[in-house]
Motif scaffolding. Structure first.
Motif, PDB file in Angstrom:
ATOM      1  N   ILE A 169     -18.744 -17.797  36.471  1.00 48.76           N
ATOM      2  CA  ILE A 169     -19.390 -18.408  37.786  1.00 48.76           C
ATOM      3  C   ILE A 169     -18.146 -19.656  37.582  1.00 48.76           C
ATOM      4  N   GLU A 170     -18.141 -19.957  38.284  1.00 49.78           N
ATOM      5  CA  GLU A 170     -16.516 -21.503  39.356  1.00 49.78           C
ATOM      6  C   GLU A 170     -17.272 -21.665  39.798  1.00 49.78           C
ATOM      7  N   PRO A 171     -16.792 -23.244  39.702  1.00 46.46           N
ATOM      8  CA  PRO A 171     -17.140 -24.596  40.715  1.00 46.46           C
ATOM      9  C   PRO A 171     -16.801 -23.926  41.965  1.00 46.46           C
ATOM     10  N   GLY A 172     -17.688 -23.846  43.097  1.00 43.88           N
ATOM     11  CA  GLY A 172     -16.953 -23.714  44.525  1.00 43.88           C
ATOM     12  C   GLY A 172     -15.799 -24.899  45.092  1.00 43.88           C
ATOM     13  N   VAL A 173     -15.674 -24.771  45.737  1.00 44.68           N
ATOM     14  CA  VAL A 173     -14.914 -25.882  46.646  1.00 44.68           C
ATOM     15  C   VAL A 173     -15.741 -27.106  47.497  1.00 44.68           C
ATOM     16  N   GLN A 174     -16.934 -26.685  47.682  1.00 45.99           N
ATOM     17  CA  GLN A 174     -17.569 -28.359  48.220  1.00 45.99           C
ATOM     18  C   GLN A 174     -18.278 -28.704  46.757  1.00 45.99           C
ATOM     19  N   ARG A 175     -18.630 -29.588  46.867  1.00 46.47           N
ATOM     20  CA  ARG A 175     -19.560 -30.254  44.901  1.00 46.47           C
ATOM     21  C   ARG A 175     -21.199 -29.876  45.664  1.00 46.47           C
ATOM     22  N   ASP A 176     -20.861 -29.471  44.018  1.00 48.03           N
ATOM     23  CA  ASP A 176     -22.455 -29.310  43.738  1.00 48.03           C
ATOM     24  C   ASP A 176     -22.669 -27.603  44.390  1.00 48.03           C
ATOM     25  N   THR A 177     -21.493 -26.488  44.368  1.00 47.29           N
ATOM     26  CA  THR A 177     -21.932 -24.966  45.358  1.00 47.29           C
ATOM     27  C   THR A 177     -21.111 -23.896  44.130  1.00 47.29           C
ATOM     28  N   SER A 178     -21.477 -23.269  43.925  1.00 47.10           N
ATOM     29  CA  SER A 178     -20.804 -22.275  43.033  1.00 47.10           C
ATOM     30  C   SER A 178     -20.402 -21.102  43.587  1.00 47.10           C
ATOM     31  N   GLU A 179     -19.290 -19.449  42.891  1.00 50.46           N
ATOM     32  CA  GLU A 179     -18.662 -18.738  43.745  1.00 50.46           C
ATOM     33  C   GLU A 179     -19.643 -17.730  42.529  1.00 50.46           C
ATOM     34  N   ILE A 180     -19.861 -17.014  42.333  1.00 49.47           N
ATOM     35  CA  ILE A 180     -19.925 -15.956  41.224  1.00 49.47           C
ATOM     36  C   ILE A 180     -19.277 -14.367  41.194  1.00 49.47           C
ATOM     37  N   TYR A 181     -18.403 -14.192  40.751  1.00 51.03           N
ATOM     38  CA  TYR A 181     -17.565 -13.198  40.592  1.00 51.03           C
ATOM     39  C   TYR A 181     -18.142 -12.424  39.335  1.00 51.03           C
ATOM     40  N   VAL A 182     -18.345 -10.514  39.256  1.00 44.76           N
ATOM     41  CA  VAL A 182     -18.920  -9.718  38.855  1.00 44.76           C
ATOM     42  C   VAL A 182     -17.726  -8.646  38.318  1.00 44.76           C
ATOM     43  N   LEU A 183     -17.758  -7.930  37.457  1.00 45.10           N
ATOM     44  CA  LEU A 183     -17.179  -7.325  37.183  1.00 45.10           C
ATOM     45  C   LEU A 183     -17.859  -6.272  36.058  1.00 45.10           C
ATOM     46  N   SER A 184     -17.465  -5.145  36.765  1.00 46.63           N
ATOM     47  CA  SER A 184     -18.188  -3.777  35.376  1.00 46.63           C
ATOM     48  C   SER A 184     -16.501  -3.175  35.303  1.00 46.63           C
ATOM     49  N   VAL A 185     -16.415  -2.262  33.497  1.00 46.05           N
ATOM     50  CA  VAL A 185     -16.026  -1.595  33.780  1.00 46.05           C
ATOM     51  C   VAL A 185     -16.888  -0.028  32.768  1.00 46.05           C
ATOM     52  N   GLN A 186     -16.434   1.063  33.019  1.00 42.98           N
ATOM     53  CA  GLN A 186     -17.330   2.052  32.305  1.00 42.98           C
ATOM     54  C   GLN A 186     -16.053   3.017  31.820  1.00 42.98           C
TER      55      GLN A 186
END
Length: 366
Positions: A169-186
């Motif tokens: 979870i990273e801070p977004g470009v605008q204030r009080d927004t977020s960016e969520i990234y998901v990565l899986s391995v098997q």
């Protein structure tokens, strides 16, 4: 040769007819019309025949009803644009796609998203094996399909192997927004090999379905108005170590053991908790523009009954006269962040003021 002769003949004809009045004279076809307006006369308005039905003409570009009146007198303050969080009505969480990546954009602060995203995975049977709130990342344990929620397993289409998921979870470009990234391995069932996290997704379809399920779960949680743990919010991007020291020039500085994104977010929340008014900010420069003479909550507070009755509410001139403006400047130095208080770009703040302000920030960061 014939073409040249034809052009010469045409030139002779035009030059020979230059004196003809029917072409160049006052009544000629190419006469000068520059003074025609002097002979213009007023005619009665056009009248439609009595037996013709008329309908109003609707303008293609109608003028809005509420238009600023240029005749208005007095001081007028242009309202600030609404925050993106208020303007967004469709969903708090939306899916974004580029050529080689997919992620969720949340109209919420990273600290709130952290708690909600973590809760989604634990509710669906995932065990959190490692988590780092300071960097906004958690990793699940290796798990088989039998350990996860049946509804999620059906949608994911998991096989007999084991799956592990990393959420960032990273801070977004605008204030009080977020960016969520998901990565899986098997890895195959029964294997104990430690699979390294790849630079690029290796299970693109699984990651896509995980993001879709996460988006649906977070939107449902937001619609239900599920509360967020204030303690989790505080701990999300809190630096692992905060020290108040002195720079080489002798001026006080804060040293934050974290990256710039987390430091920017946590210092902004510490300013609000310290009741310090942030008049403006510039994330690209790493600067919060503050005013120590006004509390953080004062601009939004409405004056009380007696203040309105006796006119004790300060006007703009009074606020400007007592303003104490400074700049809280964040600088990334070797993976850590240094926070200093400046009067302006070229002048540091007085040592006593800097020590007082940075001390309040440290208290709310610890």
């Amino acid at each position: 040769m014939k073409r040249l002769a034809g052009l010469s003949t045409l030139a002779l004809i035009i030059s020979g007819t230059s004196g003809c009045g029917w072409i160049w004279g006052e009544d000629g076809y190419f006469r000068d019309r520059g003074s025609d307006y002097l002979q213009a006369r007023q005619v009665p308005p056009m009248q439609a025949p009595a037996d013709v039905s008329l309908r109003p003409i609707e303008p293609l570009l109608p003028i809005p009803q509420q238009v600023a009146d240029t005749r208005a007198t007095g001081e007028y303050e242009v309202p600030r644009p609404q925050r993106l969080l208020i303007a967004e009505e469709a969903s708090d969480y939306s899916l974004q796609t580029s050529e080689d990546a997919r992620w969720l954009v949340a109209m919420r602060a990273p600290s709130q998203v952290w708690t909600a995203a973590r809760q989604f995975f634990t509710d669906n049977g995932f065990q959190i094996a490692d988590e780092h709130p300071q960097t906004g990342e958690f990793v699940t344990a290796w798990q088989t399909r039998d350990q996860l929620a049946p509804a999620l397993v059906r949608n994911l289409g998991l096989g007999t192997g084991e799956t592990r998921v990393r959420v960032r979870i990273e801070p977004g470009v605008q204030r009080d927004t977020s960016e969520i990234y998901v990565l899986s391995v098997q890895r195959p069932a029964g294997s104990s090999a430690d699979v390294a996290w790849p630079d690029e997704p290796v299970n693109a379809e699984l990651d896509r379905v995980l993001l879709d399920e996460l988006q649906a779960g977070l939107n449902s949680r937001a619609a239900q108005g599920t509360s967020t743990s204030l303690l989790a919010e505080r701990d999300f991007d809190a630096p692992s170590r905060v020290t108040l020291s002195e720079a080489g020039s002798g001026s006080p500085v804060l040293q934050l053991d974290t990256d710039f994104n987390r430091a920017w977010s946590s210092v902004g929340r510490a300013l609000a908790a310290s009741d310090i008014l942030v008049e403006d900010l510039d994330r690209s420069l790493g600067v919060y523009y503050i005013n120590l003479s006004e509390g953080a909550a004062k601009p939004d507070e409405k004056p009380g009954f007696f203040a309105r009755l006796f006119g004790t509410t300060p006007d703009r001139e009074e606020i400007e006269a007592r303003a104490e403006r400074y700049q809280v400047r964040l600088t990334d130095i070797g993976g850590n962040v240094q926070v200093a208080l400046d009067k302006n770009l070229d002048t540091v703040a007085p040592a006593d003021v800097a020590r007082r302000v940075l001390g309040m920030l440290k208290e709310n960061l610890d």
